[in-house]
Write a protein that holds these residues in place. Structure first.
Motif, PDB file in Angstrom:
ATOM      1  N   ARG A  38      30.965  63.076   4.616  1.00 47.98           N
ATOM      2  CA  ARG A  38      32.133  62.326   5.054  1.00 47.98           C
ATOM      3  C   ARG A  38      31.839  61.614   6.359  1.00 47.98           C
ATOM      4  NH1 ARG A  38      36.322  67.282   6.693  1.00 47.98           N
ATOM      5  NH2 ARG A  38      35.197  67.989   8.573  1.00 47.98           N
ATOM      6  N   GLN A  39      32.572  60.540   6.563  1.00 49.07           N
ATOM      7  CA  GLN A  39      32.412  59.767   7.798  1.00 49.07           C
ATOM      8  C   GLN A  39      33.774  59.335   8.297  1.00 49.07           C
ATOM      9  OE1 GLN A  39      29.697  56.451   7.528  1.00 49.07           O
ATOM     10  NE2 GLN A  39      29.397  56.435   9.746  1.00 49.07           N
ATOM     11  N   ALA A  40      34.112  59.813   9.475  1.00 51.31           N
ATOM     12  CA  ALA A  40      35.364  59.421  10.128  1.00 51.31           C
ATOM     13  C   ALA A  40      35.108  58.180  10.963  1.00 51.31           C
ATOM     14  CB  ALA A  40      35.865  60.566  10.992  1.00 51.31           C
ATOM     15  N   PRO A  41      36.153  57.404  11.240  1.00 50.01           N
ATOM     16  CA  PRO A  41      35.995  56.189  12.047  1.00 50.01           C
ATOM     17  C   PRO A  41      35.360  56.502  13.395  1.00 50.01           C
ATOM     18  CG  PRO A  41      38.144  56.224  11.019  1.00 50.01           C
ATOM     19  CD  PRO A  41      37.530  57.554  10.750  1.00 50.01           C
ATOM     20  N   GLY A  42      34.319  55.773  13.724  1.00 53.39           N
ATOM     21  CA  GLY A  42      33.661  55.940  15.008  1.00 53.39           C
ATOM     22  C   GLY A  42      32.749  57.142  15.106  1.00 53.39           C
ATOM     23  N   LYS A  43      32.559  57.835  13.993  1.00 51.43           N
ATOM     24  CA  LYS A  43      31.711  59.027  14.011  1.00 51.43           C
ATOM     25  C   LYS A  43      30.573  58.884  13.013  1.00 51.43           C
ATOM     26  CE  LYS A  43      35.204  62.348  15.535  1.00 51.43           C
ATOM     27  NZ  LYS A  43      35.810  63.682  15.279  1.00 51.43           N
ATOM     28  N   GLU A  44      29.552  59.710  13.186  1.00 48.15           N
ATOM     29  CA  GLU A  44      28.435  59.708  12.265  1.00 48.15           C
ATOM     30  C   GLU A  44      28.822  60.411  10.961  1.00 48.15           C
ATOM     31  OE1 GLU A  44      24.705  59.748  15.459  1.00 48.15           O
ATOM     32  OE2 GLU A  44      25.018  61.425  14.098  1.00 48.15           O
ATOM     33  N   ARG A  45      28.127  60.028   9.907  1.00 50.24           N
ATOM     34  CA  ARG A  45      28.343  60.698   8.636  1.00 50.24           C
ATOM     35  C   ARG A  45      27.837  62.142   8.724  1.00 50.24           C
ATOM     36  NH1 ARG A  45      26.992  57.357   3.242  1.00 50.24           N
ATOM     37  NH2 ARG A  45      28.141  55.880   4.566  1.00 50.24           N
ATOM     38  N   GLU A  46      28.605  63.048   8.166  1.00 49.21           N
ATOM     39  CA  GLU A  46      28.230  64.458   8.242  1.00 49.21           C
ATOM     40  C   GLU A  46      28.317  65.122   6.878  1.00 49.21           C
ATOM     41  OE1 GLU A  46      30.964  66.569  10.758  1.00 49.21           O
ATOM     42  OE2 GLU A  46      32.700  66.146   9.485  1.00 49.21           O
ATOM     43  N   ASN A  83      41.805  72.148   0.238  1.00 53.26           N
ATOM     44  CA  ASN A  83      43.090  72.771   0.528  1.00 53.26           C
ATOM     45  C   ASN A  83      43.296  72.877   2.027  1.00 53.26           C
ATOM     46  OD1 ASN A  83      43.462  73.193  -2.264  1.00 53.26           O
ATOM     47  ND2 ASN A  83      42.437  75.171  -2.178  1.00 53.26           N
ATOM     48  N   SER A  84      44.518  73.125   2.410  1.00 52.40           N
ATOM     49  CA  SER A  84      44.862  73.293   3.833  1.00 52.40           C
ATOM     50  C   SER A  84      44.278  72.158   4.668  1.00 52.40           C
ATOM     51  CB  SER A  84      44.356  74.642   4.348  1.00 52.40           C
ATOM     52  OG  SER A  84      44.891  75.704   3.596  1.00 52.40           O
ATOM     53  N   LEU A  85      44.482  70.965   4.226  1.00 54.84           N
ATOM     54  CA  LEU A  85      43.904  69.804   4.895  1.00 54.84           C
ATOM     55  C   LEU A  85      44.459  69.636   6.300  1.00 54.84           C
ATOM     56  CD1 LEU A  85      43.775  67.419   1.851  1.00 54.84           C
ATOM     57  CD2 LEU A  85      41.828  67.987   3.314  1.00 54.84           C
ATOM     58  N   LYS A  86      43.572  69.177   7.177  1.00 57.90           N
ATOM     59  CA  LYS A  86      43.909  68.950   8.578  1.00 57.90           C
ATOM     60  C   LYS A  86      43.700  67.479   8.918  1.00 57.90           C
ATOM     61  CE  LYS A  86      42.013  73.524   9.744  1.00 57.90           C
ATOM     62  NZ  LYS A  86      41.029  74.245  10.589  1.00 57.90           N
ATOM     63  N   PRO A  87      44.363  66.984   9.953  1.00 53.17           N
ATOM     64  CA  PRO A  87      44.140  65.591  10.347  1.00 53.17           C
ATOM     65  C   PRO A  87      42.663  65.289  10.617  1.00 53.17           C
ATOM     66  CG  PRO A  87      46.100  66.430  11.405  1.00 53.17           C
ATOM     67  CD  PRO A  87      45.465  67.596  10.709  1.00 53.17           C
ATOM     68  N   GLU A  88      41.925  66.254  11.111  1.00 52.20           N
ATOM     69  CA  GLU A  88      40.510  66.030  11.384  1.00 52.20           C
ATOM     70  C   GLU A  88      39.657  65.930  10.126  1.00 52.20           C
ATOM     71  OE1 GLU A  88      42.491  68.419  12.687  1.00 52.20           O
ATOM     72  OE2 GLU A  88      41.382  70.310  12.971  1.00 52.20           O
ATOM     73  N   ASP A  89      40.241  66.170   8.972  1.00 52.80           N
ATOM     74  CA  ASP A  89      39.532  65.949   7.706  1.00 52.80           C
ATOM     75  C   ASP A  89      39.608  64.492   7.268  1.00 52.80           C
ATOM     76  OD1 ASP A  89      40.868  69.078   6.589  1.00 52.80           O
ATOM     77  OD2 ASP A  89      38.816  68.694   7.272  1.00 52.80           O
ATOM     78  N   THR A  90      40.371  63.697   7.987  1.00 52.35           N
ATOM     79  CA  THR A  90      40.489  62.281   7.657  1.00 52.35           C
ATOM     80  C   THR A  90      39.132  61.602   7.755  1.00 52.35           C
ATOM     81  OG1 THR A  90      42.784  62.119   8.375  1.00 52.35           O
ATOM     82  CG2 THR A  90      41.499  60.085   8.375  1.00 52.35           C
ATOM     83  N   ALA A  91      38.704  60.980   6.664  1.00 56.08           N
ATOM     84  CA  ALA A  91      37.383  60.343   6.608  1.00 56.08           C
ATOM     85  C   ALA A  91      37.199  59.676   5.257  1.00 56.08           C
ATOM     86  CB  ALA A  91      36.283  61.383   6.805  1.00 56.08           C
ATOM     87  N   MET A  92      36.147  58.884   5.187  1.00 53.20           N
ATOM     88  CA  MET A  92      35.664  58.405   3.899  1.00 53.20           C
ATOM     89  C   MET A  92      34.723  59.483   3.368  1.00 53.20           C
ATOM     90  SD  MET A  92      35.903  55.791   1.821  1.00 53.20           S
ATOM     91  CE  MET A  92      36.149  54.251   2.708  1.00 53.20           C
ATOM     92  N   TYR A  93      34.958  59.906   2.141  1.00 56.57           N
ATOM     93  CA  TYR A  93      34.148  60.953   1.536  1.00 56.57           C
ATOM     94  C   TYR A  93      33.194  60.341   0.519  1.00 56.57           C
ATOM     95  CZ  TYR A  93      36.827  64.648   3.744  1.00 56.57           C
ATOM     96  OH  TYR A  93      37.386  65.491   4.680  1.00 56.57           O
ATOM     97  N   TYR A  94      31.931  60.734   0.636  1.00 57.23           N
ATOM     98  CA  TYR A  94      30.883  60.196  -0.210  1.00 57.23           C
ATOM     99  C   TYR A  94      30.228  61.301  -1.025  1.00 57.23           C
ATOM    100  CZ  TYR A  94      31.123  56.158   2.929  1.00 57.23           C
ATOM    101  OH  TYR A  94      31.551  55.082   3.668  1.00 57.23           O
ATOM    102  N   THR A 118      35.417  57.471  -1.144  1.00 55.65           N
ATOM    103  CA  THR A 118      36.848  57.517  -1.411  1.00 55.65           C
ATOM    104  C   THR A 118      37.540  57.998  -0.146  1.00 55.65           C
ATOM    105  OG1 THR A 118      38.548  58.335  -2.958  1.00 55.65           O
ATOM    106  CG2 THR A 118      36.801  59.875  -2.376  1.00 55.65           C
ATOM    107  N   GLN A 119      38.618  57.326   0.233  1.00 52.86           N
ATOM    108  CA  GLN A 119      39.265  57.581   1.514  1.00 52.86           C
ATOM    109  C   GLN A 119      40.252  58.734   1.436  1.00 52.86           C
ATOM    110  OE1 GLN A 119      38.751  56.074   4.581  1.00 52.86           O
ATOM    111  NE2 GLN A 119      40.196  57.569   5.417  1.00 52.86           N
ATOM    112  N   VAL A 120      40.122  59.655   2.383  1.00 52.83           N
ATOM    113  CA  VAL A 120      41.078  60.749   2.539  1.00 52.83           C
ATOM    114  C   VAL A 120      41.725  60.606   3.906  1.00 52.83           C
ATOM    115  CG1 VAL A 120      41.336  63.244   2.797  1.00 52.83           C
ATOM    116  CG2 VAL A 120      39.830  62.313   1.015  1.00 52.83           C
ATOM    117  N   THR A 121      43.037  60.546   3.917  1.00 46.57           N
ATOM    118  CA  THR A 121      43.783  60.429   5.166  1.00 46.57           C
ATOM    119  C   THR A 121      44.798  61.557   5.245  1.00 46.57           C
ATOM    120  OG1 THR A 121      43.548  58.022   5.137  1.00 46.57           O
ATOM    121  CG2 THR A 121      45.240  58.942   6.580  1.00 46.57           C
TER     122      THR A 121
END
Length: 124
Positions: A38-46, A83-94, A118-121
């Motif tokens: 996943r890659q969040a805006p402004g962050k490296e893919r992890e 499950n139990s998604l958090k705002p910090e899980d927001t990212a593009m998932y690859y 695919t985008q998860v927000t």
């Protein structure tokens, strides 16, 4: 031609759940390392999680106990139950594939094929 096509991304509230899918074709899926990054805006893919050809999994600490990876070899499809998604899980998932691999890692350069994402927000 190799294809990885993700789906299932959406916008949800914190605490909610999503199930991502990755349909694979064009390579020997059952013998591949398959991973979600996943890659969040402004962050490296992890790396989020990977699963090897015999079903062994490794999760990033940030998602342990909340996310579950699975695969259907008959349908060449990879899943990520979140499950139990958090705002910090927001990212593009690859979805990523490393065919004919004897071992899996969270090293992006080892993965030959990638999906479009695919985008998860997750909102608070």
């Amino acid at each position: 031609q190799v294809q990885l096509v993700e789906s299932g991304g959406d916008s949800v509230q914190a605490g909610g759940s999503l199930r991502l899918s990755c349909a694979a074709s064009g390579f020997t899926y059952s013998r591949a390392c398959m991973a979600w990054f996943r890659q969040a805006p402004g962050k490296e893919r992890e790396g989020v999680v990977y699963i090897d050809s015999v079903g062994r999994t490794t999760y990033a600490d940030s998602v342990k106990g909340r996310f579950t990876i699975s695969k259907d070899n008959a349908k060449n499809t990879l899943f990520l139950q979140m499950n139990s998604l958090k705002p910090e899980d927001t990212a593009m998932y690859y979805c990523a594939a490393r065919p004919l691999a004897s071992a899996c890692y969270f090293l992006m350069h080892l993965y030959t094929y990638w999906g479009q994402g695919t985008q998860v927000t997750v909102s608070s």
